[in-house]
Motif scaffolding. Structure first.
Motif, PDB file in Angstrom:
ATOM      1  N   LEU A  54       0.827  -1.206   0.000  1.00  0.00           N
ATOM      2  CA  LEU A  54       0.000   0.000   0.000  1.00  0.00           C
ATOM      3  C   LEU A  54       0.864   1.260   0.000  1.00  0.00           C
ATOM      4  O   LEU A  54       0.569   2.224  -0.711  1.00  0.00           O
ATOM      5  N   GLU A  55       1.937   1.256   0.792  1.00  0.00           N
ATOM      6  CA  GLU A  55       2.808   2.425   0.853  1.00  0.00           C
ATOM      7  C   GLU A  55       3.375   2.750  -0.523  1.00  0.00           C
ATOM      8  O   GLU A  55       3.415   3.919  -0.932  1.00  0.00           O
ATOM      9  N   ALA A  56       3.821   1.736  -1.235  1.00  0.00           N
ATOM     10  CA  ALA A  56       4.396   1.948  -2.563  1.00  0.00           C
ATOM     11  C   ALA A  56       3.380   2.555  -3.520  1.00  0.00           C
ATOM     12  O   ALA A  56       3.669   3.513  -4.247  1.00  0.00           O
ATOM     13  N   ARG A  57       2.185   2.013  -3.504  1.00  0.00           N
ATOM     14  CA  ARG A  57       1.148   2.487  -4.423  1.00  0.00           C
ATOM     15  C   ARG A  57       0.702   3.904  -4.096  1.00  0.00           C
ATOM     16  O   ARG A  57       0.503   4.739  -4.986  1.00  0.00           O
ATOM     17  N   VAL A  58       0.555   4.188  -2.813  1.00  0.00           N
ATOM     18  CA  VAL A  58       0.122   5.526  -2.391  1.00  0.00           C
ATOM     19  C   VAL A  58       1.188   6.567  -2.713  1.00  0.00           C
ATOM     20  O   VAL A  58       0.885   7.641  -3.241  1.00  0.00           O
ATOM     21  N   ASN A  59       2.437   6.256  -2.398  1.00  0.00           N
ATOM     22  CA  ASN A  59       3.510   7.214  -2.670  1.00  0.00           C
ATOM     23  C   ASN A  59       3.671   7.495  -4.163  1.00  0.00           C
ATOM     24  O   ASN A  59       3.893   8.637  -4.578  1.00  0.00           O
ATOM     25  N   ALA A  60       3.577   6.441  -4.978  1.00  0.00           N
ATOM     26  CA  ALA A  60       3.691   6.634  -6.423  1.00  0.00           C
ATOM     27  C   ALA A  60       2.555   7.508  -6.942  1.00  0.00           C
ATOM     28  O   ALA A  60       2.772   8.399  -7.779  1.00  0.00           O
ATOM     29  N   GLN A  61       1.344   7.275  -6.439  1.00  0.00           N
ATOM     30  CA  GLN A  61       0.202   8.066  -6.911  1.00  0.00           C
ATOM     31  C   GLN A  61       0.307   9.516  -6.461  1.00  0.00           C
ATOM     32  O   GLN A  61      -0.043  10.439  -7.201  1.00  0.00           O
TER      33      GLN A  61
END
Length: 288
Positions: A54-61
């Motif tokens: 989740l952290e990866a996806r949120v930060n990328a977005q």
């Protein structure tokens, strides 16, 4: 809805590519999709973070959202308390994987009309984003759709004059057809440019026959100026030609033994993009 795909590594050149794509989308009615391909760790300082979590996806977005707002100047709307909406449908997504593989797959999608990306030598390298410029040539060489390369340091998009560079009449016809969707929408003054080879007798005859064939037919069916720079090495001649004629976009077809291949194999395309300041549209064609 058909769209223009804009890969991003969040560099200034990727920002210029996004602005160029938006300019084209306004004229053509296409949508824009901003794509970020990353390693799945979301710019986390902790390398034990779960890949694709989740952290990866949120930060990328979040980075995608900031990138779009900054480059398209989407600012908070005081009256509504939200954000001003762009006139073009702009979407974004982040995916995990190899940038080259992901972009080649995306180029084959039915809804991908073209790719607009930063040119050779641009890009920001970090743990989450590979050097963007290193994949540009592979995408331009292998994509199934047209690829527009925006040079480093490019400013405000302009399309007053476009030139189709060519070697052979069959390739010229197919490239011209591939460019029609932008030519009709933007209405630039059109040029056809043929960089003549060094003056060997055989080459003179071949090129004379080529030019006579063009001039003696009704092709291309729209007003055009035929330009013949002095003989020489292709990239420097195109560079000088685009500057002297104030050409806003160089267009060429991509096939085996093509003008495009000559430029790339000799690594001259970097000279055109980095020093010339002229965007280049590479259109895949089948003519041999």
């Amino acid at each position: 809805m058909e769209k223009i795909l804009v890969p991003t590594d969040f560099s200034p050149t990727a920002g210029a590519a996004l602005r160029y794509a938006y300019f084209l989308a306004e004229a053509t009615g296409l949508g824009v999709e901003v794509l970020h391909v990353h390693d799945g760790y979301g710019y986390s300082a902790f390398r034990r973070a779960k890949k694709g979590g989740l952290e990866a996806r949120v930060n990328a977005q979040r980075k995608l959202d900031r990138f779009i707002r900054f480059n398209l100047k989407i600012v908070p709307a005081v009256a509504t308390g939200g954000f001003t909406e762009p006139e073009v449908n702009v979407s974004s997504r982040g995916i995990i994987g190899s940038p080259t593989k992901a972009l080649l797959i995306a180029s084959r999608r039915a809804d991908t009309c073209m790719i607009v990306m930063g040119g050779v030598g641009s890009g920001v390298a970090d743990a989450a984003t590979p050097l963007f410029g290193s994949i540009t040539r592979r995408i331009a060489e292998r994509a199934a759709c047209p690829v527009l390369l925006v040079p480093e340091g490019y400013g405000t998009p302009v399309m007053k004059r476009a030139a189709i560079a060519f070697n052979w009449i069959g390739a010229l016809r197919e490239t011209s057809i591939g460019f029609d969707f932008l030519r009709v929408a933007l209405g630039p003054a059109m040029h056809l440019v043929h960089v003549r080879d060094f003056m060997h007798v055989t080459k003179i005859r071949e090129e004379t026959a080529l030019l006579e064939k063009i001039l003696n037919t009704e092709f291309p069916g729209y007003p055009v100026q035929l330009d013949l720079p002095e003989p020489g090495v292709t990239a420097p001649r195109l560079l000088a030609y685009a500057h002297d004629k104030k050409i806003d976009l160089l267009v060429m077809g991509r096939r085996n033994r093509s003008l495009f291949e000559r430029l790339f194999l000799r690594s001259e395309i970097g000279t055109v993009l980095k020093n010339g300041g002229t965007p280049m549209l590479v259109i895949p064609i089948s003519h041999a």
